[in-house]
Design an enzyme around this catalytic site. Sequence first.
Site, mmCIF file in Angstrom:
data_model
loop_
_atom_site.group_PDB
_atom_site.id
_atom_site.type_symbol
_atom_site.label_atom_id
_atom_site.label_comp_id
_atom_site.label_asym_id
_atom_site.label_seq_id
_atom_site.Cartn_x
_atom_site.Cartn_y
_atom_site.Cartn_z
ATOM 1 N N SER A 133 20.882 -13.018 16.730
ATOM 2 C CA SER A 133 20.570 -12.881 15.301
ATOM 3 C C SER A 133 19.417 -11.941 14.972
ATOM 4 O O SER A 133 19.236 -11.592 13.809
ATOM 5 C CB SER A 133 20.286 -14.256 14.690
ATOM 6 O OG SER A 133 21.491 -14.937 14.453
ATOM 7 N N SER A 185 22.287 -13.206 12.077
ATOM 8 C CA SER A 185 21.917 -13.862 10.847
ATOM 9 C C SER A 185 20.648 -13.299 10.202
ATOM 10 O O SER A 185 20.429 -13.515 9.012
ATOM 11 C CB SER A 185 21.701 -15.357 11.102
ATOM 12 O OG SER A 185 20.577 -15.574 11.943
ATOM 13 N N LYS A 226 11.626 -14.444 7.617
ATOM 14 C CA LYS A 226 12.980 -14.992 7.453
ATOM 15 C C LYS A 226 12.910 -16.388 6.827
ATOM 16 O O LYS A 226 11.987 -17.159 7.134
ATOM 17 C CB LYS A 226 13.658 -15.042 8.829
ATOM 18 C CG LYS A 226 15.138 -15.432 8.813
ATOM 19 C CD LYS A 226 15.754 -15.290 10.207
ATOM 20 C CE LYS A 226 17.216 -15.737 10.234
ATOM 21 N NZ LYS A 226 17.822 -15.563 11.589
#
Lengths: 497, 483
Positions: B179, B155, B80
């Site tokens: 997330s 997210s 990420k």
Amino acid sequence: MSNPREAWEVVIGLEVHVQLRTAAKVFSPAPWGFGAEPNSHIDPVSLGLPGSLPVVNLAALEQAIRLGLAVDAEIPEVCAWDRKNYFYPDNPKNYQLTQMARPVVVGGSVEIELPGASRNVMGEHRRVRLHHAHLEEDVGKLSHAAGGSLVDYNRAGVPLLEIVTEPDLRSAAEAEAFLRALHALVTQAGISDADMEKGQLRCDANVSLRRPGAPLGTRTETKNLNSISGVRAAIEAEVVRQARELEAGRPVVQETRGWNAEAGRGYVLRDKEDAQDYRYFPDPDIPPVAIDRARVERLRAGLPERPFDRQRRYLADLGLPYTAASVLVADLALALWFEEAVAAHPANPVGIANLVANDLLRELAASAQPGEAAPPAPAGLAGCKVRPAALAELVRLTDAGAISKQQAREVLAEMFLTGQAPAAIVGARGLAQNSDAGELERVVREVVADPAFAKSLAEFRAGNAKAINALKGPIMKRTQGKANPALVDEILRRVLS
Amino acid sequence: MAEPLHTLGAAELGRRLASRDLTSRALAEALLARAASRRELGAFNSLDADDLLRQADAADARRAGGRSLGPLDGIPVAIKDNIAVRGQPLTCSSRMLAGYVSPYDSAVAERLRAAGALLMGRLNMDEFAMGSSTETSATGLARNPWDPARTPGGSSGGSAACLASGQAPLALGSDTGGSIRQPASHCGLVGLKPTYGLVSRHGLVAFASSLDQIGPMARSVDDCELLLAALAGPDARDMTCLAADARAPRVLPADRKPRLGVPRALLEGVAPGVRKAFDDALGVYRAEGCELVDVDLPSAALAVPAYYVVATAEASSNLARYDGIRYGHRAARDGDIVALMSQSRAEGFGAEVKRRILLGTFVLSAGFADAYYGKALAARARIREEYLGALARVDALATPTVPSSAFRLGEKAADPLQMYLEDLFTIPANLAGLPALSVPSGLDGALPVGLHLVGPPLGEGLLLGLARRLERATGLAHRVAQP
């Protein structure tokens, strides 16, 4: 007309920022030190890079605890850090890690010595209470150049202990005495180098006036005073300014002020309306730190004797005069050097103190390179060829009557240059006194019997007491000047009586 | 070989690499080709192919020299874009950090390198991890591989889109309020948020420091566990990371039936398709011999408001450093420094980030901090107490991961409150610091639906064990969306 200012009581509280002596920064392993290339002592934490996290440097925490112990403060079981949020480019994260709610040092007091009636007379001692001291990170340095601003983050993250006093100080002179006492305390304990010229000790002064017995008046805070004379001048000027305001019937406005040292004038930085909301909250990256009691006791045991405790001991136990004691305790290395000499010759600490405080320090000062300031005593002492045991031996020789005090000073000067043992210098220079009573009496009788001195002898016997000195000259000459003068006098009087 | 490489899980790939049926380079090339063909999903912000192939060659060389570093050696793990990898961009999908390259490795990057894993690309996300749909990304939205008109969640939406479309076998997400778990649920994956402090945050760009955790995402429970093992460990550079001696794991008791707590009062408002998958999952557990226990969590209703106070308060401070002075976006203007910082932030941050900074600044302000921040901390403490109390009676708490399946892109973008409710079930675990995971429990039409399990501190093994039972029953492991 009486000076109305005398009717005001001055109330001063100080906030003193001390950079702690550590190898690494307070929340990162980056090294720090004065005078490095800009932005050379940095790392992800110092720059607040994305993803970087603070880790408490336990060495910095220990230094803060040591300060607390040196001022008899409470060291709480747990201390914690808060974020003080404000935007400024010298502040890499735009928040500062500080200790708002749970500081590492609570309470305590610093002993100060007020100026005496003269420099040979000790002034009053008093204790100034501390509110607390908290461990925080220093910020970077912003400088404005033509065409832009530059920022150096070397200083960002340097461990900073903010020491906050109670409003216990009553004059600029007391503020100065506090700073001197604190300086001696932290430098001797190795807590900080506290060099004000390098910004290692900085001071904010809170000043207010009131009529004696009245509640505290409105205060102003003058920030970033970076010399003791600056603190003194800024406080004195602020007292005059506030007195003038109050006497004109105008209230003192609560404000933050700056000090222009060149102009000798204070100025308004911001008033209360501009007061920032720092939005303090507990730092989520640093869990509260438990302070281990055994560690505290170990740190306590490792602290050196405090300067004023040492001063008391020198005065009471060693019988030193105030001036010599004060000179010695002002510098830990010097005091320890002195104590090592006393340990080698415990019979005469005063004699040792006088030689150290007067003669040795003069030699050290004189030995500084031309154009250079004298090296501070610790550095000077470290390279000094005179060792404590040798100086003790010199005093022992003097005490035993082997050499005179004047000769001792000459020998010390030679020891300082060559590092030779005092007895060797005395021997090589032929300085040793002849105290052989039998031999001296033989010489005395020779001279008394010598017709060349009959006139002086007759004058003495006729009642001219000073004529005896005319007989001592030839005696000294016949002993190559080595005769112990006191012994010669004694023998001569006995022989003539 | 029937199945293409991009559909294989990490454990299977590890076996093939170990038996020399496969090279890391061949695997990396296959995944790069797959990523190139699925670019429209917006999974990656950037993907440095040369760097990946270099790492693959090094892994193959290690193996050839008999120096394999373990089961992850040679296997790509996609990262990420809020987790620092030395020499790679670290943008957090924000204009503020466009062009910023991290000069250092995060702790998890170091640990993955030490395990021989290939650090693959930079995954898309909501800007600074603020969002539940990856629509707040400044680099373009990510799409759900099961229905590209829908969100993959957020997210960690890029992580989920990447895995569900077979662009990598493993991915890292970060989870502040759900997330990892919410996108795992929307994309049919296993995603785990570890106990707070199990995984170092060193090198994770902070959103809300007291809630953030890095965690593993994968297409099966086994793979998720494999990745977790590589990530977890003490780290002296993160003071909130648990010390080695504070890491006694919790497992399912061997001498009695596992007990699953179900907070039925919270299930109102759950969409019918999600509810059915949830009930089916409970049926599986009952059939497996688990005991289902009703539990009451009255303070759970406080979780969303408490979260949006605590998380935004911390974020307002954490994001203060982005001012254009040292790095990141700097506005093109002269004049005074304060104006420069202000303008840089105005230009660099997107609307959702600004909204949260403003909210967080407000709740910490003098005169309001006690009423908001102070109250939120009190609510947080009560929630933690309630969850720990419940977890003293049951082994894990079960709910759906999200009240509904993946929504259409744009559907909730204009309504932040509706968006915030996506995290209703996931937020309490962050507030309480507890481990939690999402595991596929069924389908709502074509869309995956996840079961959410919350466990006691250090109960990751326990949760993975429970998840494995469901996975065996549903057969929903290793699913890769076509094409």
